[in-house]
Design a protein around this motif. Structure first.
Motif, PDB file in Angstrom:
ATOM      1  N   VAL A 152      10.443  16.767  -9.734  1.00 39.62           N
ATOM      2  CA  VAL A 152       9.932  15.415  -9.963  1.00 39.62           C
ATOM      3  C   VAL A 152      11.045  14.385  -9.865  1.00 39.62           C
ATOM      4  N   LEU A 153      12.170  14.641 -10.512  1.00 37.76           N
ATOM      5  CA  LEU A 153      13.270  13.678 -10.507  1.00 37.76           C
ATOM      6  C   LEU A 153      13.876  13.518  -9.121  1.00 37.76           C
ATOM      7  N   GLN A 154      13.933  14.597  -8.354  1.00 40.11           N
ATOM      8  CA  GLN A 154      14.457  14.473  -6.986  1.00 40.11           C
ATOM      9  C   GLN A 154      13.545  13.606  -6.134  1.00 40.11           C
ATOM     10  N   ILE A 155      12.242  13.748  -6.300  1.00 39.36           N
ATOM     11  CA  ILE A 155      11.290  12.901  -5.564  1.00 39.36           C
ATOM     12  C   ILE A 155      11.461  11.444  -5.973  1.00 39.36           C
ATOM     13  N   ILE A 156      11.648  11.188  -7.265  1.00 39.60           N
ATOM     14  CA  ILE A 156      11.803   9.812  -7.748  1.00 39.60           C
ATOM     15  C   ILE A 156      13.056   9.176  -7.162  1.00 39.60           C
ATOM     16  N   ILE A 192      11.916  -0.375 -11.683  1.00 39.06           N
ATOM     17  CA  ILE A 192      11.511  -0.244 -13.092  1.00 39.06           C
ATOM     18  C   ILE A 192      10.321   0.707 -13.210  1.00 39.06           C
ATOM     19  N   THR A 193       9.388   0.607 -12.238  1.00 37.60           N
ATOM     20  CA  THR A 193       8.238   1.522 -12.244  1.00 37.60           C
ATOM     21  C   THR A 193       8.694   2.970 -12.099  1.00 37.60           C
ATOM     22  N   PHE A 194       9.637   3.202 -11.178  1.00 35.72           N
ATOM     23  CA  PHE A 194      10.151   4.553 -11.021  1.00 35.72           C
ATOM     24  C   PHE A 194      10.922   4.993 -12.269  1.00 35.72           C
ATOM     25  N   ALA A 195      11.595   4.063 -12.924  1.00 30.82           N
ATOM     26  CA  ALA A 195      12.295   4.398 -14.160  1.00 30.82           C
ATOM     27  C   ALA A 195      11.296   4.862 -15.223  1.00 30.82           C
ATOM     28  N   ASN A 196      10.178   4.177 -15.315  1.00 28.10           N
ATOM     29  CA  ASN A 196       9.136   4.584 -16.270  1.00 28.10           C
ATOM     30  C   ASN A 196       8.608   5.976 -15.938  1.00 28.10           C
ATOM     31  N   GLU A 197       8.414   6.231 -14.619  1.00 27.36           N
ATOM     32  CA  GLU A 197       7.932   7.544 -14.204  1.00 27.36           C
ATOM     33  C   GLU A 197       8.958   8.625 -14.570  1.00 27.36           C
ATOM     34  N   VAL A 200       0.841  -1.204   0.000  1.00 30.83           N
ATOM     35  CA  VAL A 200       0.000   0.000   0.000  1.00 30.83           C
ATOM     36  C   VAL A 200       0.871   1.247   0.000  1.00 30.83           C
ATOM     37  N   HIS A 201       1.945   1.203   0.812  1.00 27.83           N
ATOM     38  CA  HIS A 201       2.859   2.345   0.847  1.00 27.83           C
ATOM     39  C   HIS A 201       3.529   2.557  -0.509  1.00 27.83           C
ATOM     40  N   GLU A 202       3.947   1.458  -1.143  1.00 24.76           N
ATOM     41  CA  GLU A 202       4.582   1.572  -2.454  1.00 24.76           C
ATOM     42  C   GLU A 202       3.603   2.141  -3.481  1.00 24.76           C
ATOM     43  N   LEU A 203       2.369   1.618  -3.476  1.00 26.44           N
ATOM     44  CA  LEU A 203       1.372   2.115  -4.429  1.00 26.44           C
ATOM     45  C   LEU A 203       1.051   3.579  -4.170  1.00 26.44           C
ATOM     46  N   ALA A 204       0.948   3.938  -2.870  1.00 27.98           N
ATOM     47  CA  ALA A 204       0.677   5.339  -2.541  1.00 27.98           C
ATOM     48  C   ALA A 204       1.819   6.235  -3.002  1.00 27.98           C
ATOM     49  N   THR A 205       3.049   5.753  -2.841  1.00 27.48           N
ATOM     50  CA  THR A 205       4.205   6.540  -3.279  1.00 27.48           C
ATOM     51  C   THR A 205       4.208   6.693  -4.793  1.00 27.48           C
ATOM     52  N   ILE A 206       3.961   5.576  -5.492  1.00 26.55           N
ATOM     53  CA  ILE A 206       3.915   5.644  -6.956  1.00 26.55           C
ATOM     54  C   ILE A 206       2.794   6.577  -7.413  1.00 26.55           C
ATOM     55  N   HIS A 207       1.636   6.482  -6.742  1.00 26.72           N
ATOM     56  CA  HIS A 207       0.522   7.369  -7.095  1.00 26.72           C
ATOM     57  C   HIS A 207       0.890   8.829  -6.841  1.00 26.72           C
ATOM     58  N   ARG A 208       1.584   9.073  -5.714  1.00 25.21           N
ATOM     59  CA  ARG A 208       1.976  10.447  -5.399  1.00 25.21           C
ATOM     60  C   ARG A 208       2.950  10.981  -6.437  1.00 25.21           C
ATOM     61  N   VAL A 209       3.920  10.155  -6.825  1.00 23.61           N
ATOM     62  CA  VAL A 209       4.876  10.587  -7.844  1.00 23.61           C
ATOM     63  C   VAL A 209       4.163  10.833  -9.175  1.00 23.61           C
ATOM     64  N   SER A 210       3.226   9.930  -9.528  1.00 22.75           N
ATOM     65  CA  SER A 210       2.472  10.109 -10.775  1.00 22.75           C
ATOM     66  C   SER A 210       1.645  11.389 -10.724  1.00 22.75           C
ATOM     67  N   SER A 211       1.059  11.674  -9.563  1.00 26.31           N
ATOM     68  CA  SER A 211       0.262  12.897  -9.417  1.00 26.31           C
ATOM     69  C   SER A 211       1.136  14.131  -9.586  1.00 26.31           C
ATOM     70  N   LEU A 237      26.435  10.236 -20.765  1.00 27.41           N
ATOM     71  CA  LEU A 237      25.438  10.313 -19.699  1.00 27.41           C
ATOM     72  C   LEU A 237      25.893  11.326 -18.670  1.00 27.41           C
ATOM     73  N   HIS A 238      24.968  12.209 -18.260  1.00 26.10           N
ATOM     74  CA  HIS A 238      25.246  13.127 -17.164  1.00 26.10           C
ATOM     75  C   HIS A 238      24.110  13.060 -16.152  1.00 26.10           C
ATOM     76  N   VAL A 239      24.391  13.473 -14.926  1.00 28.53           N
ATOM     77  CA  VAL A 239      23.453  13.328 -13.807  1.00 28.53           C
ATOM     78  C   VAL A 239      22.395  14.417 -13.861  1.00 28.53           C
ATOM     79  N   LEU A 240      21.127  13.989 -13.802  1.00 26.95           N
ATOM     80  CA  LEU A 240      20.014  14.928 -13.688  1.00 26.95           C
ATOM     81  C   LEU A 240      19.576  15.109 -12.238  1.00 26.95           C
ATOM     82  N   ALA A 241      19.579  14.001 -11.469  1.00 27.13           N
ATOM     83  CA  ALA A 241      19.160  14.055 -10.059  1.00 27.13           C
ATOM     84  C   ALA A 241      19.835  12.909  -9.330  1.00 27.13           C
ATOM     85  N   HIS A 242      20.058  13.093  -8.038  1.00 27.32           N
ATOM     86  CA  HIS A 242      20.712  12.034  -7.263  1.00 27.32           C
ATOM     87  C   HIS A 242      20.281  12.132  -5.806  1.00 27.32           C
TER      88      HIS A 242
END
Length: 717
Positions: free
Chosen positions: A341-345, A466-471, A319-330, A370-375
């Motif tokens: 967005v990338l910092q949250i991911i 992988i889900t976060f990568a898609n996001e 539930v926590h993972e789904l809520a986090t994914i939903h929050r990131v998607s929102s 490749l260069h760093v966008l967020a870390h």
């Protein structure tokens, strides 16, 4: 009855003959065997020493008990006795055939022995069977009582009670059922490898419920270590177990201890259950079986509780993972701030995967770097200098292959790894997961998760990354599309503003030409017609000037009205008339296609008020109002001049042969907006600018020109 000496002498002299007849009956070649029924009958009959009537009866009674204990049949035994008696009668008749008195004495004695033996045999047999019935009844009652105890224990194990309360009730039920003074339940801690007391029904050891034992310590530790039951008649007498036995304030001797084991895919020690009595005691097989069943119930209860906790924890984590994914998607859907967005991911990918660091790389298509966008968790100075070629390091190889990759302890051996530049970080990191960022088979970069543990991430954790990568891929692509759209929109706005500016200039040129033509003509009618045309063209020019300075896609109704009023006041008001104009504030915004149409309509409505309403007046007032009702724009031009001879109401397809040019223009223009026009007299209330705003507004009759058109409906091009 005892035989006379004469009879006994005769029988003694013929003992061989009597033995032979018994052998024929039994089928033996010798005998009869001492202690057998035949031997007892013969010995009692001839009066052998040692076989008295009392011992004769006792031996047959004991024989009957043995028969019952061995499960023999009493009828068969009595039948055998009868055969021996019949053989004796036959032989006695032969022996005493010419001595009837001695025969009668011998047969009477034989009959007495038959009766005594049969009665004693039956009595012994019946005594055992009666005892069996009593024991069976007692066993049945005991089994029923234990079944009730097991049902009670199973019931509390399946109830909503907490574990400690359940174990206390279980210990109490076991102690009551086995009539012992103490029942204890220990739990085994696999991490610390110790037993901890969890429940008792009676006296508690020194230390109370915090009493602990190591494996092999005391009898409970021995049972946990060996994994098998322990039965001791007197635990206090055994030095190996006395240490635990002496921990209780009461001396307890009898002991039975059993391991609590869960038999699943692999055996797992749960703990130890033990019962102890004040007196030395040997526990029966049934009592051991009872405690074994209780141990099984406890093991299943504990395992079910553990599985429930695991399942509950997994559900909470999901539930926590789904809520986090939903929050990131929102967040992705609600903002175009790519950095946020990338910092949250990166942050959430670390928290949910159980790793310590993460990094999102973007691929430069031109340089293939490749260069760093967020870390998260990396040194910012190091991250800003990272440049990884495609095919280099885990990140570059993941981008090159387009597939996720995992590795353990690859940092020291991979010379292309950027983490080698930071020995402090590389010494702590042991495993990495890299997942490419894909959008429509196009690789934009990758996300990498770094962990301090020397093991690969689970399939669930990998799928989460992988889900976060898609996001992240969607966020990057959205940012690119937004930037492209923004540039296109800015270019379009510049071009449209330039277009409106040029149209305004062209219309101003046309208006100038018409004005020049009006001054040259001598016909008053032509001059009036040209003046109206100049006013219309200048009104359109002013509208395009408004669009050239405002948002190219829309304009406010009151701004349009002010532009038209300025032009009409200059071109249409006769020098001998004083007409006051007022434009009420109206925040209604309409699209650009409707702006030019509404500008022409308002111009014609004002022109109609000046030309017809103010025809016979030197002073007058004209008010322009705009508002929105239920998605419909309503624009009114009100004047205090002479009203019309008749009311006019024109719909989208209305036709009137008597319409003038102004009404015809309004009709066609408003039809282009799918609207309606009306001209009427009605009571209205308003206060003109410049008057005392504190005065009470008085309703007066005014001429109202009104147009209505839908705000959201697109007009025809």
């Amino acid at each position: 009855m005892i035989l006379s000496d004469n009879v006994e002498q005769v029988l003694h002299s013929d003992i061989v003959r009597l033995q032979a007849c018994l052998q024929r009956v039994s089928g033996d070649s010798s005998g009869p065997e001492e202690g057998s029924d035949a031997w007892l009958l013969l010995s009692a009959l001839i009066g052998n020493d040692g076989v008295t009537d009392q011992s004769f009866v006792e031996r047959f009674e004991q024989s009957g008990r043995w028969l019952a204990e061995q499960g023999g049949k009493l009828d068969g035994r009595l039948h055998g006795l009868q055969q021996y008696i019949d053989a004796f009668v036959t032989e006695l008749n032969d022996i005493f055939h010419d001595q009837p008195q001695m025969l009668a004495e011998a047969t009477t004695r034989l009959s007495q022995l038959q009766s005594s033996s049969a009665i004693a045999l039956a009595r012994g047999y019946q005594g055992v069977t009666d005892q069996y019935k009593v024991d069976s009844s007692h066993t049945t009652q005991q089994l029923e009582h234990r079944l009730i105890a097991l049902q009670r224990i199973n019931g509390v194990s399946n109830s909503v009670m907490d574990l400690d309360q359940t174990l206390e009730i279980t210990a109490q039920a076991v102690a009551e059922e086995l009539h012992v003074e103490l029942c204890s339940i220990f739990f085994y801690d696999e991490v610390q490898r110790v037993l901890t007391l969890r429940a008792t029904n009676g006296p508690r050891p020194l230390g109370g419920m915090h009493f602990t034992l190591r494996l092999g310590e005391g009898y409970s530790g021995w049972v946990a270590d060996k994994g098998r039951p322990l039965l001791v008649g007197d635990a206090l007498a055994d030095a190996n177990y006395a240490s635990e036995a002496h921990a209780y304030p009461t001396d307890l001797h009898g002991l039975m201890a059993l391991p609590i084991i869960f038999f699943g895919s692999a055996e797992r020690l749960i703990g130890v259950i033990s019962v102890q009595s004040l007196e030395p005691r040997e526990f029966t097989r049934d009592e051991i079986s009872f405690v074994e069943v209780v141990a099984g119930i406890v093991a299943i209860n504990i395992e079910n509780g553990r599985l429930y906790e695991q399942t509950d924890e997994q559900l909470r984590r999901k539930v926590h993972e789904l809520a986090t994914i939903h929050r990131v998607s929102s967040i992705i859907a609600s903002t175009l701030n790519l950095d946020e967005v990338l910092q949250i991911i990166t942050t959430q990918a670390v928290h949910l995967s159980g790793a310590e660091r993460s990094c999102i790389f973007e691929l430069d298509q031109e340089s293939q770097k490749l260069h760093v966008l967020a870390h998260y968790g990396l040194n910012s100075n190091l991250a800003s200098t990272i440049q990884i070629g495609v095919g280099q390091c885990c990140a570059g190889r993941s981008v090159q292959t387009g597939r996720p990759s995992m590795a353990v302890d690859c940092f020291q051996s991979d010379e292309s790894c950027f983490l080698r530049n930071d020995p402090f970080v590389s010494s702590e990191i042991h495993s990495v997961l890299c997942v490419p960022l894909k959008v429509k088979q196009k690789i934009l970069g990758c996300i990498c998760i770094y962990s301090n543990h020397r093991h690969l991430l689970s399939p669930e954790q990998m799928q989460l990354v992988i889900t976060f990568a898609n996001e992240a891929a969607i966020a990057i692509e959205n940012a690119r599309l937004y930037e492209e759209t923004r540039r296109g929109s800015e270019l379009k706005s510049v071009l449209l503003r330039e277009l409106h500016h040029r149209v305004k200039n062209n219309l101003a040129t046309v208006a100038g030409i018409l004005s020049l033509q009006r001054r040259r003509t001598k016909s008053p009618e032509i001059r009036a017609t040209l003046a109206e045309s100049v006013n219309r063209v200048q009104g359109l020019a002013s509208t395009h000037d408004l669009l050239a300075h405002e948002d190219v896609s829309e304009a406010r109704v009151d701004e349009i009205a002010r532009k038209i009023v300025g032009v009409a006041h200059t071109n249409l008001c006769p020098p001998d008339k004083r007409i006051t104009f007022q434009v009420d504030p109206s925040p209604v915004v309409i699209p650009s296609r409707a702006v030019t149409v509404l500008a022409l309509v308002i111009n014609e409505m004002i022109s109609n008020s000046i030309k017809h309403g103010m025809k016979d007046k030197t002073d007058g007032a004209i008010v322009i109002r705009g508002r929105e009702e239920d998605g419909t724009v309503i624009v009114q031009v009100l004047d205090d001049g002479v009203g019309p001879d008749f009311e006019v109401s024109l719909g989208e397809t209305a036709e009137r042969s008597s319409d003038g040019l102004g009404l015809s223009l309004i009709k066609n223009l408003i039809a282009d907006l799918h609207g309606k026009f009306s001209l009427r007299r009605e009571m209205v209330t308003f206060t003109l600018s410049g008057r005392n705003s504190q005065e009470e507004a008085v309703p007066v009759e005014r001429t109202v020109s009104e147009v209505r058109f839908p705000l959201t409906r697109h007009s025809h091009s």
